[in-house]
Enzyme design. Structure first.
Site, PDB file in Angstrom:
ATOM      1  CG  ASP A 198      -2.019  -1.031   1.128  1.00 24.12           C
ATOM      2  OD1 ASP A 198      -2.225  -1.555   0.025  1.00 24.12           O
ATOM      3  OD2 ASP A 198      -2.656  -1.309   2.153  1.00 24.12           O
TER       4      ASP A 198
ATOM      5  CG  ASP B  23      -0.491   2.719   4.167  1.00 21.56           C
ATOM      6  OD1 ASP B  23       0.376   1.959   3.689  1.00 21.56           O
ATOM      7  OD2 ASP B  23      -1.368   2.331   4.947  1.00 21.56           O
TER       8      ASP B  23
ATOM      9  CE1 TYR C 249     -22.636 -13.169  19.694  1.00 19.56           C
ATOM     10  CE2 TYR C 249     -20.286 -13.545  20.048  1.00 19.56           C
ATOM     11  CZ  TYR C 249     -21.465 -13.809  19.359  1.00 19.56           C
ATOM     12  OH  TYR C 249     -21.448 -14.715  18.334  1.00 19.56           O
TER      13      TYR C 249
END
Length: 394
Positions: free
Chosen positions: A50, A52, A288
């Site tokens: 990437d 970045d 949850y």
């Protein structure tokens, strides 16, 4: 991929899947000197990461791997290459004319490009392919500076000398290794420090600050699923990393067992957020468990101080401030720890008092100072007394 410099084969290196796969695919022999690539299965190693700072780190780790075990390969012309993609693409209105930019603060990953764009990149391969070149011994010294554990102090000096506006010109066809280290990898190292070391002002790291910003903006007075809230944070705070990490940070800010947060968990834990016995690692899945703002959070971060905050902007949207202004020094209250490039921090303090000594002045936090006047009428600052802890280094 890990930093393998100064590691031995018995330190788990043989069990690292990425390194073993690279050796197998290329046909590398441990300890062999290479002056050409005739004995290898492939003639080039092209890095496609990437565009970045984390992509720069991956490139650096691969180069460090080769320099540690097969330094002669770095000197083979055109062996190590990288494939770059546009960071930003601008399209003229009512026109098919597209202008690509390769040196901008914003970025997009390889996954952002569609099939058509990928085909365009490979049609013009020379434009997107860059060759790493070995110039002289300065290249090897630069690689060691960035990754060797023996260069910690030199690495600090290296980072302190970084000047604003430093970048590597993407128009250059050849990339000397020392230029990659000093003009590209150094930017990752600075971002790594910002992510890992909390601010002295509010005691928060950027990820935690984004979460608190979104908690105030939503605001989450009623319980919301942690997994759902992480999606909201990712959308409204320009969060560019994995949501699993974001969920973990939210859970950490809500944990309230002994040893997690002293004065206050800024978020409320509804469900199983982990126990002291397992250090919080036994928490339930973010699907949850629920969270919301705790009542004390609004007292610690007074709404009246918002006019003093400097809100940042990214991807065209207003996001979290540079730092918040809590009415008490949260970095001392809750403590914090982190390992960055060159520096690390670990501060664990008593939840009751800050005990002074002959070397450190006593910190007095009077109840009358816990209000908005804290920032205007400070009684004094000092370092808390705590045992010296060993410094870790990445």
């Amino acid at each position: 991929m890990i930093n393998i410099r100064n590691l031995r084969l018995c330190d788990g290196l043989q069990e690292n899947a990425e390194i073993q796969n690279i050796k197998k695919i290329l046909g590398l022999q441990h300890g062999k000197e290479y002056d050409n690539v005739k004995s290898l299965r492939y003639g080039h190693l092209m890095i496609m990461a990437d565009q970045d700072h984390d992509g720069s780190h991956i490139k650096g780790l691969l180069i460090n791997l080769l320099h540690s075990f097969w330094p002669s390969l770095l000197k083979v012309p055109e062996f190590v290459q990288e494939f770059i993609t546009p960071i930003v693409k601008a399209t003229q209105k009512n026109s098919n004319n597209v202008i690509s930019f390769y040196n901008m603060p914003e970025y997009e990953g390889l996954g952002t490009s569609n099939g058509k764009e990928g085909a365009e990149y490979f049609v013009d391969l020379d434009k997107h392919k860059k060759d790493f070149v070995w110039a002289d011994n300065e290249d090897g010294e630069a690689i060691e500076l960035a990754f060797s554990k023996k260069k910690i102090e030199a690495r600090k000096t290296w980072l302190r000398a970084l000047q604003a506006g430093t970048y590597f010109d993407s128009n250059e066809k050849h990339i000397p290794y020392h230029d990659f280290i000093n003009k590209e990898l150094i930017l990752f190292s600075m971002v790594d420090l910002q992510r890992s070391i909390p601010s002295k002002v509010d005691g928060l790291k950027p990820g935690q600050r984004k979460i608190l910003f979104c908690a105030f903006m939503k605001p989450i007075f009623q319980e919301v699923k942690v997994a759902q809230f992480s999606g909201y944070v990712s959308e409204h705070s320009a969060y560019h990393h994995g949501e699993a990490s974001l969920v973990g940070t939210i859970i950490g800010m809500a944990q309230n067992f002994v040893g997690s947060n002293n004065i206050s968990n800024l978020l409320y834990p509804s469900g199983q957020f982990g126990t002291r016995q397992m250090g919080g690692k036994d928490h339930a899945s973010g699907r949850y468990i629920y969270t919301k703002l705790t009542p004390i959070t609004h007292h610690l971060f007074n709404k009246a101080d918002e006019l003093l905050l400097n809100y940042l902007s990214e991807d065209g949207q207003s996001i979290e401030p540079t730092w918040y202004l809590p009415i008490i020094p949260m970095v001392l209250v809750n403590g914090s720890e982190g390992i960055g490039t060159g520096w690390s921090m670990r501060r664990v303090l008593s939840p009751v008092t800050f005990q002074g000594s002959h070397e450190h002045s006593r910190i007095r936090l009077q109840s009358s100072s816990i209000n908005r006047q804290y920032h205007h009428q400070r009684k004094g600052e000092s370092k808390p007394h705590s045992p010296r802890l060993p410094q870790a280094e990445k």
